[in-house]
Scaffold this motif. Structure first.
Motif, PDB file in Angstrom:
ATOM      1  N   GLY A 111       1.139  -1.371   0.397  1.00 35.92           N
ATOM      2  CA  GLY A 111       0.172  -0.213  -0.038  1.00 35.92           C
ATOM      3  C   GLY A 111       1.535   0.998   0.131  1.00 35.92           C
ATOM      4  O   GLY A 111       0.750   2.359  -0.903  1.00 35.92           O
ATOM      5  N   ILE A 112       1.804   0.991   0.521  1.00 35.91           N
ATOM      6  CA  ILE A 112       2.767   2.620   0.889  1.00 35.91           C
ATOM      7  C   ILE A 112       3.127   2.509  -0.466  1.00 35.91           C
ATOM      8  O   ILE A 112       3.749   3.300  -0.945  1.00 35.91           O
ATOM      9  CB  ILE A 112       3.591   2.390   2.092  1.00 35.91           C
ATOM     10  CG1 ILE A 112       3.132   2.180   3.350  1.00 35.91           C
ATOM     11  CG2 ILE A 112       5.159   3.183   1.924  1.00 35.91           C
ATOM     12  CD1 ILE A 112       3.824   2.536   4.324  1.00 35.91           C
ATOM     13  N   LEU A 113       4.351   1.200  -1.442  1.00 32.00           N
ATOM     14  CA  LEU A 113       4.886   1.852  -2.724  1.00 32.00           C
ATOM     15  C   LEU A 113       3.273   2.257  -3.325  1.00 32.00           C
ATOM     16  O   LEU A 113       4.279   2.956  -4.650  1.00 32.00           O
ATOM     17  CB  LEU A 113       5.305   0.121  -2.409  1.00 32.00           C
ATOM     18  CG  LEU A 113       5.610   0.293  -4.366  1.00 32.00           C
ATOM     19  CD1 LEU A 113       7.061   0.623  -4.307  1.00 32.00           C
ATOM     20  CD2 LEU A 113       6.428  -1.226  -4.326  1.00 32.00           C
ATOM     21  N   ILE A 114       2.230   1.867  -3.066  1.00 31.48           N
ATOM     22  CA  ILE A 114       1.288   2.190  -4.091  1.00 31.48           C
ATOM     23  C   ILE A 114       0.885   3.089  -4.405  1.00 31.48           C
ATOM     24  O   ILE A 114       0.933   4.770  -5.283  1.00 31.48           O
ATOM     25  CB  ILE A 114      -0.332   1.956  -3.847  1.00 31.48           C
ATOM     26  CG1 ILE A 114       0.276   0.088  -4.589  1.00 31.48           C
ATOM     27  CG2 ILE A 114      -0.945   1.806  -5.251  1.00 31.48           C
ATOM     28  CD1 ILE A 114      -1.081  -0.669  -4.392  1.00 31.48           C
ATOM     29  N   ARG A 115       1.420   3.838  -2.973  1.00 31.17           N
ATOM     30  CA  ARG A 115       0.479   5.210  -2.889  1.00 31.17           C
ATOM     31  C   ARG A 115       1.813   6.357  -2.941  1.00 31.17           C
ATOM     32  O   ARG A 115       1.954   7.432  -4.055  1.00 31.17           O
ATOM     33  CB  ARG A 115       0.543   5.445  -1.232  1.00 31.17           C
ATOM     34  CG  ARG A 115       0.138   6.850  -1.331  1.00 31.17           C
ATOM     35  CD  ARG A 115      -1.552   7.918  -1.411  1.00 31.17           C
ATOM     36  NE  ARG A 115      -1.327   9.314  -1.311  1.00 31.17           N
ATOM     37  CZ  ARG A 115      -2.800   9.504  -0.570  1.00 31.17           C
ATOM     38  NH1 ARG A 115      -3.742   8.447  -0.376  1.00 31.17           N
ATOM     39  NH2 ARG A 115      -3.356  10.361  -0.421  1.00 31.17           N
ATOM     40  N   THR A 116       3.257   6.133  -2.698  1.00 35.49           N
ATOM     41  CA  THR A 116       4.519   6.781  -3.804  1.00 35.49           C
ATOM     42  C   THR A 116       4.628   6.870  -5.031  1.00 35.49           C
ATOM     43  O   THR A 116       4.454   7.709  -5.765  1.00 35.49           O
ATOM     44  CB  THR A 116       5.076   5.982  -2.567  1.00 35.49           C
ATOM     45  OG1 THR A 116       5.464   5.722  -1.542  1.00 35.49           O
ATOM     46  CG2 THR A 116       6.979   6.626  -3.463  1.00 35.49           C
ATOM     47  N   LEU A 117       4.159   5.780  -5.942  1.00 34.90           N
ATOM     48  CA  LEU A 117       4.448   5.876  -7.278  1.00 34.90           C
ATOM     49  C   LEU A 117       3.079   6.441  -7.712  1.00 34.90           C
ATOM     50  O   LEU A 117       3.290   7.211  -8.698  1.00 34.90           O
ATOM     51  CB  LEU A 117       3.963   4.301  -8.017  1.00 34.90           C
ATOM     52  CG  LEU A 117       5.508   3.325  -7.332  1.00 34.90           C
ATOM     53  CD1 LEU A 117       5.254   2.061  -7.699  1.00 34.90           C
ATOM     54  CD2 LEU A 117       6.420   3.589  -7.716  1.00 34.90           C
ATOM     55  N   ALA A 118       1.463   6.578  -6.842  1.00 36.73           N
ATOM     56  CA  ALA A 118       0.790   7.614  -7.396  1.00 36.73           C
ATOM     57  C   ALA A 118       0.842   8.925  -7.092  1.00 36.73           C
ATOM     58  O   ALA A 118       0.592   9.899  -8.041  1.00 36.73           O
ATOM     59  CB  ALA A 118      -0.336   7.167  -6.876  1.00 36.73           C
ATOM     60  N   ASP A 119       1.304   9.551  -5.851  1.00 39.58           N
ATOM     61  CA  ASP A 119       2.027  10.144  -5.848  1.00 39.58           C
ATOM     62  C   ASP A 119       2.590  11.016  -7.272  1.00 39.58           C
ATOM     63  O   ASP A 119       2.672  12.259  -7.550  1.00 39.58           O
ATOM     64  CB  ASP A 119       2.364  10.981  -4.530  1.00 39.58           C
ATOM     65  CG  ASP A 119       1.552  10.655  -3.681  1.00 39.58           C
ATOM     66  OD1 ASP A 119       0.450  10.607  -3.689  1.00 39.58           O
ATOM     67  OD2 ASP A 119       1.625  10.536  -2.179  1.00 39.58           O
ATOM     68  N   ALA A 120       3.837  10.514  -7.323  1.00 39.01           N
ATOM     69  CA  ALA A 120       4.897  11.026  -8.739  1.00 39.01           C
ATOM     70  C   ALA A 120       4.156  10.687  -9.753  1.00 39.01           C
ATOM     71  O   ALA A 120       4.533  11.790 -10.464  1.00 39.01           O
ATOM     72  CB  ALA A 120       5.967   9.509  -8.131  1.00 39.01           C
ATOM     73  N   SER A 121       3.610  10.022  -9.685  1.00 40.21           N
ATOM     74  CA  SER A 121       2.633   9.677 -10.879  1.00 40.21           C
ATOM     75  C   SER A 121       2.134  11.350 -11.317  1.00 40.21           C
ATOM     76  O   SER A 121       1.365  11.997 -12.888  1.00 40.21           O
ATOM     77  CB  SER A 121       1.785   8.733 -11.545  1.00 40.21           C
ATOM     78  OG  SER A 121       1.351   8.392 -12.767  1.00 40.21           O
ATOM     79  N   GLN A 122       1.167  11.017 -10.566  1.00 39.07           N
ATOM     80  CA  GLN A 122      -0.468  12.457  -9.949  1.00 39.07           C
ATOM     81  C   GLN A 122       1.130  13.445 -10.691  1.00 39.07           C
ATOM     82  O   GLN A 122      -0.299  14.204 -10.763  1.00 39.07           O
ATOM     83  CB  GLN A 122      -1.264  12.615  -8.797  1.00 39.07           C
ATOM     84  CG  GLN A 122      -1.770  13.032  -8.763  1.00 39.07           C
ATOM     85  CD  GLN A 122      -2.689  13.236  -7.673  1.00 39.07           C
ATOM     86  OE1 GLN A 122      -2.828  12.303  -6.680  1.00 39.07           O
ATOM     87  NE2 GLN A 122      -4.299  13.877  -7.519  1.00 39.07           N
ATOM     88  N   ASN A 123       1.573  13.908  -9.818  1.00 42.62           N
ATOM     89  CA  ASN A 123       2.192  15.294  -9.123  1.00 42.62           C
ATOM     90  C   ASN A 123       3.337  15.172 -10.851  1.00 42.62           C
ATOM     91  O   ASN A 123       4.280  16.089 -11.109  1.00 42.62           O
ATOM     92  CB  ASN A 123       3.086  15.174  -8.630  1.00 42.62           C
ATOM     93  CG  ASN A 123       2.546  15.539  -7.357  1.00 42.62           C
ATOM     94  OD1 ASN A 123       1.048  16.009  -7.069  1.00 42.62           O
ATOM     95  ND2 ASN A 123       2.899  15.250  -5.958  1.00 42.62           N
ATOM     96  N   GLN A 124       3.303  14.057 -12.042  1.00 48.46           N
ATOM     97  CA  GLN A 124       4.320  14.292 -12.710  1.00 48.46           C
ATOM     98  C   GLN A 124       5.745  14.405 -12.626  1.00 48.46           C
ATOM     99  O   GLN A 124       6.458  14.987 -13.188  1.00 48.46           O
ATOM    100  CB  GLN A 124       3.809  15.122 -14.215  1.00 48.46           C
ATOM    101  CG  GLN A 124       2.145  14.683 -14.851  1.00 48.46           C
ATOM    102  CD  GLN A 124       2.112  15.890 -15.807  1.00 48.46           C
ATOM    103  OE1 GLN A 124       2.745  16.575 -15.498  1.00 48.46           O
ATOM    104  NE2 GLN A 124       1.047  15.990 -16.275  1.00 48.46           N
TER     105      GLN A 124
END
Length: 305
Positions: free
Chosen positions: A247-260
């Protein structure tokens, strides 16, 4: 060449085949070289001191093994690059990020905690997977509160099927009798003293045996509730940490992708090392649990003989 004698006086199967070649002296202290059949069909090499030393059985086999490992490593690296380059961002932008944003806008943190607790506690009784809820706990609460939230919900999640299964005790026992080979692992938890039952339950939880199925089948193996609940909680600790990390990994990757934004070098290194450690730990505990369960089965079979 040595043979064994059968009852009717005929020669039986070959026990050993041994040829001794030597150059002897009158005093009986000659040098001898003993040649015997090698199961690997390897050549025997005479050492300088007169003994026999064996060459490696098949150097080509060793090279072929290393070649396959290198090819597998290259394939996994290529697969990871493709995933992080194209597949991962696609699912992040189309599926995961919208869900995360919807949850953040719809529910407050206390409400999310209640939803995670209720789903982890009730879904196993309904034969529904609770891993997505554990991922959500990792994304929202991290390791500390996330672990406490999940472990408290798991206590209810494994207890309800145990007590519900007692109402269908005869039917579950009949199902286990239809599949004696698969049920033999489960019956280990119902044998022996308190420590034996606790150990068997913990190993079953760590092993890849279906989590939801065992919740209902456990009561039919006559395992007591004390070792069952404690063994379940201890055995599920590795799985809980893996799901929280996911879950933490998914959140980290999602934040990085959302902020480009691209992950920094330390973040990439931490992510790769953490993923490798998590995968290696999962494999280690799974293999260890399966081996110990096999040992327990062997011990029980010897006691019954």
């Amino acid at each position: 060449m040595t043979y064994c004698e059968t009852d009717n006086g005929r020669r039986g199967e070959v026990v050993a085949e041994d040829i001794t070649v030597g150059i002897g002296c009158d005093d009986g202290n000659g040098d001898y070289v003993r040649l015997g059949q090698n199961p690997c069909n390897c050549e025997a090499e005479v050492s300088s001191d007169g003994g026999a030393s064996q060459q490696p059985c098949s150097p080509g086999r060793s090279l072929w093994l290393w070649f396959r490992l290198v090819v597998l490593f290259i394939f996994l690296v290529s697969l990871a690059v493709v995933f992080f380059k194209w597949v991962g961002p696609f699912f992040m932008n189309k599926e995961i990020i919208p869900i995360i944003n919807w949850e953040a806008e719809t529910f407050s943190t206390p409400v999310l905690a209640v939803l995670v607790f209720a789903s982890v506690a009730l879904f196993p009784s309904l034969f529904l997977p609770s891993s997505p809820s554990m991922w959500l706990a990792g994304m929202t609460f991290g390791y500390g509160f996330g672990f406490l939230l999940i472990i408290s919900a798991v206590t209810i999640g494994v207890s309800l099927p145990y007590f519900i299964g007692s109402l269908f005790y005869r039917k579950i026992q009949g199902w286990l009798e239809k599949y004696p080979k698969r049920a033999s692992v489960l019956r280990l938890a119902g044998e022996g003293d308190w420590i034996h039952q606790f150990r068997a339950v913990a190993l079953i939880r760590i092993s890849p045996f279906p989590y939801i199925v065992y919740n209902y089948c456990a009561v039919a193996t006559n395992v007591r509730y004390g070792p069952y609940i404690l063994g379940s909680l201890i055995g599920m600790v590795p799985e809980i940490f893996v799901t929280i990390y996911t879950g933490i990994l998914i959140r980290t990757l999602a934040d990085a992708s959302q902020n480009q934004q691209f992950l920094s070098a330390p973040q990439i290194a931490f992510t790769i090392v953490g993923f490798c450690v998590t995968a290696a730990t999962t494999v280690f505990f799974t293999v260890y649990a399966k081996r110990k369960l096999n040992e327990l089965q062997t011990e029980d079979e010897q006691l019954l003989q």
